[in-house]
Write a protein that holds these residues in place. Structure first.
Motif, PDB file in Angstrom:
ATOM      1  N   ASN A   1       4.974  10.561   6.876  1.00  0.00           N
ATOM      2  CA  ASN A   1       4.824  11.036   5.361  1.00  0.00           C
ATOM      3  C   ASN A   1       5.171   9.774   4.438  1.00  0.00           C
ATOM      4  N   THR A   2       5.109   8.599   4.715  1.00  0.00           N
ATOM      5  CA  THR A   2       5.303   7.398   3.990  1.00  0.00           C
ATOM      6  C   THR A   2       4.204   6.421   3.803  1.00  0.00           C
ATOM      7  N   LEU A   3       4.191   5.694   2.539  1.00  0.00           N
ATOM      8  CA  LEU A   3       3.476   4.387   2.626  1.00  0.00           C
ATOM      9  C   LEU A   3       4.373   3.365   2.916  1.00  0.00           C
ATOM     10  N   LYS A   4       3.984   2.331   3.418  1.00  0.00           N
ATOM     11  CA  LYS A   4       4.695   1.029   3.194  1.00  0.00           C
ATOM     12  C   LYS A   4       3.633  -0.129   2.707  1.00  0.00           C
ATOM     13  N   LEU A   5       4.263  -0.906   2.194  1.00  0.00           N
ATOM     14  CA  LEU A   5       3.597  -2.135   1.597  1.00  0.00           C
ATOM     15  C   LEU A   5       4.165  -3.376   2.331  1.00  0.00           C
ATOM     16  N   TRP A   6       3.241  -4.317   2.790  1.00  0.00           N
ATOM     17  CA  TRP A   6       3.423  -5.294   3.474  1.00  0.00           C
ATOM     18  C   TRP A   6       2.975  -6.661   2.763  1.00  0.00           C
ATOM     19  N   ASP A   7       3.939  -7.899   3.375  1.00  0.00           N
ATOM     20  CA  ASP A   7       3.187  -9.085   2.892  1.00  0.00           C
ATOM     21  C   ASP A   7       2.744  -9.734   4.076  1.00  0.00           C
ATOM     22  N   VAL A   8       1.208 -10.023   3.791  1.00  0.00           N
ATOM     23  CA  VAL A   8       0.536 -10.530   4.748  1.00  0.00           C
ATOM     24  C   VAL A   8       0.884 -12.112   5.382  1.00  0.00           C
ATOM     25  N   VAL A   9       1.218 -12.674   4.558  1.00  0.00           N
ATOM     26  CA  VAL A   9       1.555 -14.164   5.023  1.00  0.00           C
ATOM     27  C   VAL A   9       2.864 -14.026   5.988  1.00  0.00           C
ATOM     28  N   SER A  10       4.033 -13.439   5.632  1.00  0.00           N
ATOM     29  CA  SER A  10       5.222 -13.377   6.331  1.00  0.00           C
ATOM     30  C   SER A  10       5.409 -12.077   7.407  1.00  0.00           C
ATOM     31  N   GLY A  11       4.515 -11.179   7.173  1.00  0.00           N
ATOM     32  CA  GLY A  11       4.665  -9.899   7.844  1.00  0.00           C
ATOM     33  C   GLY A  11       5.845  -9.009   7.522  1.00  0.00           C
ATOM     34  N   GLN A  12       6.522  -9.357   6.359  1.00  0.00           N
ATOM     35  CA  GLN A  12       7.739  -8.404   6.137  1.00  0.00           C
ATOM     36  C   GLN A  12       7.315  -7.341   5.339  1.00  0.00           C
TER      37      GLN A  12
END
Length: 206
Positions: free
Chosen positions: A43-54
């Motif tokens: 039930n959630t969305l997540k945002l991710w940094d492509v370079v770091s994978g964080q």
């Protein structure tokens, strides 16, 4: 529960993004390629940094699966939808929900217009609808019984046209071999494009 990034040229896995509690259903890159948004059965969305994978942040608000996600062209906003009969608008920088569009039924697919002022949504009952981003109000229904529920929809670069996939059932199986073009201003269908043997699975304008 995870996403994997791959190098297309070498077929090499670059990194794994882990954090969702249940399976991931929908993903999208930001226009600049630096951020990924994912929607999940948790039930959630997540945002991710492509370079770091964080993981950058978690977006909470949906009360059911998040089955559709899309970035605006400027990358500042994310739109999402699912079986809780809502479309939700999110601020990427803060993770805050900006607006909720209440729909009549399950949302399977969403898309932003190029100028970010309009959202198109495809629904489980095969309707295609347009929404005003600022007000959250439905503008018009473009289609009834002419949209494949889990196939993409796309705006033309000038934002004047939407294309959708038409589904025809054959012994209980969807046959997705027809495209329909819709005039955004009037809601009128003005062209049909067909293939005899190949199903459409992705859509994009040049």
């Amino acid at each position: 529960r995870t996403l994997k990034l791959w190098d297309v040229a070498s077929d090499r896995e670059l990194r794994t993004l882990s954090g969702h509690k249940h399976g991931v259903i929908a993903v999208a890159f930001s226009p600049d390629g630096r951020t990924i948004v994912s929607g999940s059965y948790d039930n959630t969305l997540k945002l991710w940094d492509v370079v770091s994978g964080q993981e950058l942040r978690t977006l909470k608000g949906h009360t059911h699966n998040v089955e559709a996600v899309a970035f605006s062209r400027d990358g500042h906003t994310v739109i999402s939808g699912g079986p809780d009969n809502t479309i939700r608008l999110w601020d990427v920088a803060t993770g805050q929900e900006m607006r909720t569009f209440k729909t009549h039924t399950w949302v399977y697919v969403v898309a932003f217009s190029p100028d970010g002022r309009t959202v198109a949504s495809g629904h489980v009952d095969k309707t295609l609808k347009l929404w005003d981003v600022r007000s959250g109000q439905e503008l018009r229904t473009l289609s009834k019984n002419w949209v494949v529920t889990d196939s993409p929809i796309a705006f033309s670069p000038d934002g004047r046209t939407v294309v959708s996939v038409v589904s025809a059932d054959k012994k209980g199986y969807p046959i997705n071999r027809t495209l329909k073009l819709w005039d955004v201003a009037t809601g009128r269908e003005f062209r049909t494009l067909q293939r005899d043997w190949v199903d459409f699975t992705k859509l994009a304008f040049s």
